[in-house]
Every structure is written in structure tokens, then in C-alpha cells.
Design an enzyme around this catalytic site. Structure first.
Site, short mmCIF file in Angstrom:
data_model
loop_
_atom_site.label_atom_id
_atom_site.label_comp_id
_atom_site.label_asym_id
_atom_site.label_seq_id
_atom_site.Cartn_x
_atom_site.Cartn_y
_atom_site.Cartn_z
N HIS A 40 0.78 -1.13 -0.27
CA HIS A 40 0.20 -0.12 -0.11
C HIS A 40 0.89 1.35 -0.07
CE1 HIS A 40 -2.68 2.87 2.40
NE2 HIS A 40 -3.20 2.85 1.17
N HIS A 65 -7.80 8.13 -3.22
CA HIS A 65 -8.50 6.82 -3.70
C HIS A 65 -9.52 6.92 -4.75
CE1 HIS A 65 -6.64 6.18 0.20
NE2 HIS A 65 -6.25 5.13 -0.45
N ARG A 139 -15.09 14.54 23.09
CA ARG A 139 -15.32 14.53 24.48
C ARG A 139 -16.74 15.04 25.05
NH1 ARG A 139 -16.14 12.96 29.17
NH2 ARG A 139 -14.89 13.08 30.74
N CYS A 186 -8.15 18.45 25.36
CA CYS A 186 -8.73 18.09 26.65
C CYS A 186 -7.76 18.18 27.97
CB CYS A 186 -9.38 16.80 26.56
SG CYS A 186 -10.22 16.22 28.13
N TYR A 322 -11.63 19.44 36.60
CA TYR A 322 -10.66 20.21 36.10
C TYR A 322 -9.88 21.26 36.86
CZ TYR A 322 -12.98 18.06 31.90
OH TYR A 322 -13.49 17.17 31.06
C1 HEM Z 1 -2.56 6.05 -1.14
C2 HEM Z 1 -4.91 2.16 -2.43
C3 HEM Z 1 -6.54 1.67 2.14
C4 HEM Z 1 -4.58 6.07 3.15
C5 HEM Z 1 -2.87 5.00 -2.10
C6 HEM Z 1 -2.55 4.75 -3.37
C7 HEM Z 1 -3.32 3.61 -3.67
C8 HEM Z 1 -3.97 3.01 -2.54
C9 HEM Z 1 -3.06 2.82 -4.88
C10 HEM Z 1 -1.81 5.46 -4.39
C11 HEM Z 1 -2.84 6.54 -5.15
C12 HEM Z 1 -1.78 7.29 -6.04
O1 HEM Z 1 -1.15 8.29 -5.45
O2 HEM Z 1 -2.27 7.38 -7.18
C13 HEM Z 1 -5.32 1.52 -1.50
C14 HEM Z 1 -6.02 0.26 -1.35
C15 HEM Z 1 -6.72 0.25 -0.20
C16 HEM Z 1 -6.34 1.47 0.60
C17 HEM Z 1 -6.44 -0.57 -2.40
C18 HEM Z 1 -7.64 -0.50 0.59
C19 HEM Z 1 -7.53 -2.00 0.31
C20 HEM Z 1 -6.37 2.82 2.53
C21 HEM Z 1 -6.79 3.21 3.73
C22 HEM Z 1 -6.30 4.42 4.07
C23 HEM Z 1 -5.41 4.69 3.21
C24 HEM Z 1 -7.80 2.71 4.74
C25 HEM Z 1 -6.34 5.41 5.53
C26 HEM Z 1 -6.66 5.14 6.59
C27 HEM Z 1 -3.80 6.24 2.20
C28 HEM Z 1 -2.92 7.45 2.04
C29 HEM Z 1 -2.36 7.50 0.80
C30 HEM Z 1 -2.87 6.58 -0.09
C31 HEM Z 1 -2.69 8.33 3.18
C32 HEM Z 1 -1.49 8.60 0.40
C33 HEM Z 1 0.08 8.11 0.53
C34 HEM Z 1 0.96 9.28 0.13
O3 HEM Z 1 0.65 10.39 -0.87
O4 HEM Z 1 2.15 9.43 0.35
N1 HEM Z 1 -3.81 4.05 -1.63
N2 HEM Z 1 -5.46 2.37 -0.05
N3 HEM Z 1 -5.42 3.82 2.30
N4 HEM Z 1 -3.75 5.70 0.96
FE1 HEM Z 1 -4.57 3.82 0.23
N1 MTE Z 2 -19.84 21.17 26.08
C1 MTE Z 2 -20.85 20.51 26.37
N2 MTE Z 2 -22.08 21.17 26.31
N3 MTE Z 2 -20.82 19.40 27.01
C2 MTE Z 2 -19.74 18.58 26.95
O1 MTE Z 2 -19.83 17.51 27.55
N4 MTE Z 2 -17.24 18.43 26.92
C3 MTE Z 2 -16.11 19.70 27.12
C4 MTE Z 2 -16.32 20.80 26.05
N5 MTE Z 2 -17.37 21.30 25.77
C5 MTE Z 2 -18.46 19.41 26.81
C6 MTE Z 2 -18.65 20.50 26.26
C7 MTE Z 2 -14.90 19.11 27.00
S1 MTE Z 2 -14.27 18.48 28.65
C8 MTE Z 2 -14.12 19.32 26.06
S2 MTE Z 2 -12.33 18.63 26.11
C9 MTE Z 2 -14.39 19.71 24.60
O2 MTE Z 2 -15.92 20.11 24.92
C10 MTE Z 2 -14.30 18.58 23.47
O3 MTE Z 2 -14.65 19.19 22.23
P1 MTE Z 2 -14.55 18.37 21.08
O4 MTE Z 2 -15.77 17.19 21.63
O5 MTE Z 2 -15.63 19.10 20.06
O6 MTE Z 2 -13.58 17.73 20.74
MO MO Z 3 -11.96 17.84 28.33
#
Ligand code: HEM
Ligand code: MTE
Ligand code: MO
Length: 467
Positions: A40, A65, A139, A186, A322
Site C-alpha cells: 500500500h 483513492h 469529549r 482536553c 478540571y
Molecule cells: C495512497 C490504495 C486503503 C490511506 C494509496 C494509493 C493507492 C492506494 C493505489 C496511491 C494513489 C496514488 O497516488 O495514485 C489503497 C487500497 C486500499 C487502501 C487498495 C484498501 C485495500 C487505505 C486506507 C487509508 C489509506 C484505509 C487510510 C486510513 C492512504 C494515504 C495515501 C494512500 C494517506 C497517500 C500516500 C501518499 O501520498 O504518500 N492508496 N488504499 N489507504 N492511501 Fe490507500
Molecule cells: N460542552 C458540552 N455542552 N458538553 C460537554 O460534555 N465537553 C467539554 C467541551 N464542551 C463538553 C462541552 C470538554 S471536557 C472538552 S475537552 C471539549 O468540549 C471537547 O470538544 P470536542 O468534543 O469538540 O473535541
Molecule cells: Mo475535556
């Protein structure tokens, strides 16, 4: 042509490790991508976040993707399809107060389901300077209220002789729109490191109870001025009440000093947009407070009421939570009235890559992380050590340059360093310095406190090196 194998979501979920093979779904199709994981381009650990489940929520974060050649790669690994019952969303009726909570992104590491508390995994946290809304840490203390933007009203209590306001969303849009990038943290971020010293009361947070967004809304000072409030000579506080409440009807609440609220330079917002979108429900739809440089707990979500009072909010979360204490204070003797409520936070930094326990290649290692300080203090430097703190190198600061005294957002940082020859393991450490030359404490034990807040010791990650 043979009819495809039919699988349930449950079966797909059981294929989420190399031992059981790695399956993912896209639409109603099922793929075994075990052989692709190490190929990947985005790295194996990112692909693994989707193991056993749908790709859509992850691909929505990474538009790379969205190209035919990516679909073609995936198509080679097809093993079957999802059963029709499993493709329709389920509708379950219950009396559970959390039943109406929104659907969350599967990448979030859930620390508690009810109320919902979750953080993005480190490998996604610093992937973007602006945290995408679906993986912004959440949170909540209570169920998420479901508010109708048409009937929503914000009550702003006026001073004696002034006028109380009852503002609709449209009324709020009439105030000048102000936009700023702000990091929220937080008070319990990195609590899990304190727990390792001695038990604390609180949710387990790793390094992810921090995120950054671009917020837009009305300035609190403009709204307070419209209601007739002025800075007065005596101490005063702006109290906020949320529209989330417990079964007894008690709402979440918190307060900040009036001086901060009235200072246009402090840029306190009544925010209605997060990264160009209406606030997501988990983050306070339709209106929340954003208090730059101040602990997350004061950024009250689902804002219902604003008032100016001679004393801090009487809310539990202002007065009985807090706050920081000496390591010597336990639950038998703690006097919550003796300590100030947390407002501005101390300087913080953490390593997000590599992860603790990981194996890195010999040759060169890339270390990444974030650094931030409260009160608008800018991070001026991040030091990184590969040998537990004996020797140090200065990391490169990425992300947006911050304004002096208004450094509301984090800096991301990285260091590429040669792995010293012959090393079998590395003890990687990071520490940040802010523009007041505040530094982080080197170890956590001396700042341990019974609530597990303000955990900002040097962050340490232990990794193995491939021979
Ligand atoms: C890049 C395939 C799942 C994150 C890519 C690229 C391919 C690919 C082919 C290169 C694309 C290009 O540059 O043209 C796949 C396939 C997956 C998969 C087949 C599942 C089977 C995931 C998941 C994530 C992810 C689940 C994130 C949680 C990324 C990132 C890049 C990337 C961040 C960019 C890397 C870079 O630019 O350095 N993927 N991917 N991929 N993928 Fe996936
Ligand atoms: N505001 C409401 N009304 N209720 C909540 O439980 N949690 C606070 C604050 N504001 C809270 C809240 C706490 S402890 C944090 S750290 C931040 O919201 C988290 O914001 P986020 O969930 O958008 O990251
Ligand atoms: Mo918090």
C-alpha cells in the site's frame, strides 16, 4: 458465471489480522487485501485501520483513492459480496438516552461509548495540519442533543439596565463573521501515562485528546456588547450552559473570566462553522464556544445560555473537576475550592510516529509529532532525543507560523535522523519550548494528580531497530 460468495458483516469483521487474513468492503463488495497490505503506497498501518470493515469512511478522508487505477487494484482482490440484509442500515428502537447519538467514524479509538469519548489514532492525528471533522477527538459528558436549527435560540442575559437577547442562527449570522484556526486540547490528554504511575479517576486518553480546526462564528465580545455588557472594574465571569443535560436536567456548564471574553484580541467565538461546514453534532451543532488557548472544557458545545456573573459557573465541571493538585493529595483530603479552575494550558508535545513498540528500519528514522502551548504562547522549538534524553536534536517545525501572543494552533514537527550504527533499540523522547521559555517536566510522577489532568511530561516512545 458463478454466483458470488455471500458474506455477512460479522464474517468480514472476523478477518482483521494477518492470521485471519485481511478483508475490507466497498459498497456491497468484499475484498481480501492481505497480499496488498505491504504494497500500500499509504503504508500498511493506514490500510489496517480499515481491516474487517468498510473502506468508505477512510477513503472519504483521502481523495487519492478516488481514481480508476485504485479501483482496479482493489478489484483484483474481490472474494464475494455482502448479504443484502447487511447492506441496509439497521433501525433499532430503544429507550437508551444515547440511541440518538450520531454515527461515528470507525478510525476513532473509543475510550467510552456512552457518553461518547474517542480520539484519532496517532498515525492519522498529524497526517493533516487541520484535523478532518470526522476524526476530530470527541469529549462528551452526556448524550448528544438533537437540535433543530430553525427553532434554536441562544439566550444572552443582559446586565441590569441592558437588554437580554434571544438569538436565532440567522441573528448570529448578522454579527461580523470571524474565522480562526484553533487547537483544542482536553485537560485529560495523555492521562494514560499518569495511570501507569498510580490509578487516577478519569477516562483513558492517549496522545489524541487534541485536534485542530478552522472555526468561524460571531465574536463573543460583539454579542456581549450588543446586550449592553461592558468590562467592569470588579471580577466577573461569563458563564455558558449547554443544551445537553443529565436525567435530573442538569446541563453541562463552564465559565471564563469576563476580561478574556471582552478582549477582541482574545478572539473568543460563538462558532457555527468547523472547517467550512456547519458544526457536526458531536462538536456542538449548531453553536459552540471556542476559547483560543484555553482548556477544552470551557469550549461549551450546544450552547443554550450566556450570562455574566460575579462568580465562576457553579457547574460541577467548573468547580469539582478540571483542577490540578499535588501528587500528595488523594480523594479523602482533596479540597476542590483550594485550587483554581484550569484555564490556559501548559506547553505540550507528543510523538505520533513511530508508535511505541514498533520496529523501525536501521539507516534512517523519521519522527513526527505535534506541539502546542496554551494562552496564545507560540512553540519556538521542539527537541528530540534518540537515547532517552542524553543527547538532543532540534526538529523541523511544520504547519502554519503562529502570530505572537495569538498562537492558538499547534505546530506539527518532524525529524529525520540517522539511526546510530549497532543500536538495537531507541528511546525516542520529545519536548517543546514555548515563547515564554516554559518547558515540559521530564517525568510524569512529580506531576501526577488524582484526576489525571495536565499530563505534559516529555513524551517517550520505545522502538526496536531491524538488524
Ligand atoms: C495512497 C490504495 C486503503 C490511506 C494509496 C494509493 C493507492 C492506494 C493505489 C496511491 C494513489 C496514488 O497516488 O495514485 C489503497 C487500497 C486500499 C487502501 C487498495 C484498501 C485495500 C487505505 C486506507 C487509508 C489509506 C484505509 C487510510 C486510513 C492512504 C494515504 C495515501 C494512500 C494517506 C497517500 C500516500 C501518499 O501520498 O504518500 N492508496 N488504499 N489507504 N492511501 Fe490507500
Ligand atoms: N460542552 C458540552 N455542552 N458538553 C460537554 O460534555 N465537553 C467539554 C467541551 N464542551 C463538553 C462541552 C470538554 S471536557 C472538552 S475537552 C471539549 O468540549 C471537547 O470538544 P470536542 O468534543 O469538540 O473535541
Ligand atoms: Mo475535556
Amino acid at each position: 458465471e458463478k454466483s458470488p460468495h455471500i458474506y455477512t458483516r460479522e464474517e468480514v469483521r472476523s478477518h482483521s489480522s494477518p492470521e485471519t487474513r485481511i478483508w475490507v468492503t466497498l459498497g456491497c463488495e468484499v475484498f481480501d487485501v492481505t497480499e496488498f497490505v505491504d504494497l500500500h503506497p499509504g503504508g500498511p498501518s493506514k490500510l489496517m485501520l480499515a481491516a474487517g470493515g468498510p473502506l468508505e469512511p477512510f477513503w472519504a478522508l483521502y481523495a487519492v483513492h478516488d481514481q480508476p487505477h485504485v479501483r482496479e487494484i482493489l478489484a483484483q482482490y474481490k472474494v464475494g459480496e455482502l448479504s443484502p440484509e447487511d447492506t441496509a442500515p439497521s433501525t433499532v428502537k430503544t429507550s437508551d438516552p444515547y440511541a440518538d447519538d450520531p454515527v461515528r467514524h470507525p478510525a476513532l479509538k473509543v475510550n467510552s461509548q456512552r457518553p461518547f469519548n474517542a480520539e484519532p489514532p496517532p498515525e492519522l492525528l498529524t497526517e493533516n495540519y487541520i484535523t478532518p471533522n470526522p476524526i476530530f477527538f470527541t469529549r462528551n459528558h452526556l448524550p448528544v442533543p438533537n437540535l433543530d436549527p430553525e427553532t434554536y435560540r441562544l439566550h444572552v442575559v443582559g446586565p441590569p439596565g441592558g437588554q437580554s437577547l434571544c438569538l436565532s442562527l440567522d441573528d448570529l449570522y448578522q454579527f461580523p463573521k470571524h474565522e480562526i484556526t484553533v487547537t483544542l486540547q482536553c485537560a485529560g490528554n495523555r492521562r494514560s501515562e499518569m495511570t501507569r504511575i498510580k490509578e487516577v479517576k478519569g477516562l483513558e486518553w492517549n496522545t489524541g485528546a487534541i485536534s485542530t480546526a478552522h472555526w468561524a462564528g460571531a465574536r463573543l465580545c460583539d454579542v456581549l456588547a450588543k446586550a449592553g455588557h461592558q468590562l467592569c472594574g470588579t471580577e466577573a465571569h461569563v458563564c455558558f450552559e449547554g443544551l445537553d443535560s443529565d436525567p435530573t436536567g442538569t446541563a453541562y456548564g463552564a465559565s471564563i473570566p469576563l476580561a478574556r471574553a471582552m478582549d477582541p484580541e482574545a478572539e473568543v467565538l460563538l462558532a457555527y462553522e468547523m472547517n467550512g461546514q456547519p458544526l457536526p453534532r458531536d462538536h456542538g451543532f449548531p453553536v459552540r464556544v471556542v476559547v483560543p488557548g484555553v482548556v477544552g472544557a470551557r469550549h461549551v458545545k450546544w450552547l443554550g445560555k450566556v450570562s455574566v456573573e460575579p462568580e465562576e459557573s457553579y457547574s460541577h465541571w467548573q468547580r469539582r473537576d478540571y483542577k490540578g493538585f499535588s501528587p500528595s493529595v488523594d480523594w479523602d483530603i482533596v479540597d476542590f475550592d483550594s485550587a483554581p479552575s484550569i484555564q490556559e494550558l501548559p506547553v505540550q508535545s507528543a510523538i505520533t510516529e513511530p508508535k511505541d513498540g514498533e520496529t523501525v528500519q536501521s539507516g534512517e528514522v523519521t519522527i513526527k509529532g505535534y506541539a502546542w502551548s496554551g494562552g496564545g504562547r507560540a512553540v519556538v522549538r521542539v527537541d528530540v532525543s534518540l537515547d532517552g534524553g542524553l543527547t538532543w536534536q532540534v526538529a523541523e517545525l511544520d504547519g502554519e507560523e503562529q502570530r505572537p501572543r495569538k498562537a492558538w494552533a499547534w505546530r506539527l514537527w518532524q525529524l529525520q535522523a540517522p539511526v546510530p550504527a549497532g543500536k538495537k533499540e531507541l528511546n525516542i523522547v520529545c519536548k517543546a519550548v514555548d515563547d515564554s521559555y516554559n518547558v515540559q517536566p521530564d517525568t510524569v510522577a512529580p506531576i501526577w494528580n488524582l484526576r489525571g489532568v495536565l499530563s505534559n511530561a516529555w513524551h517517550r516512545v520505545h522502538v526496536h531497530v531491524t538488524p
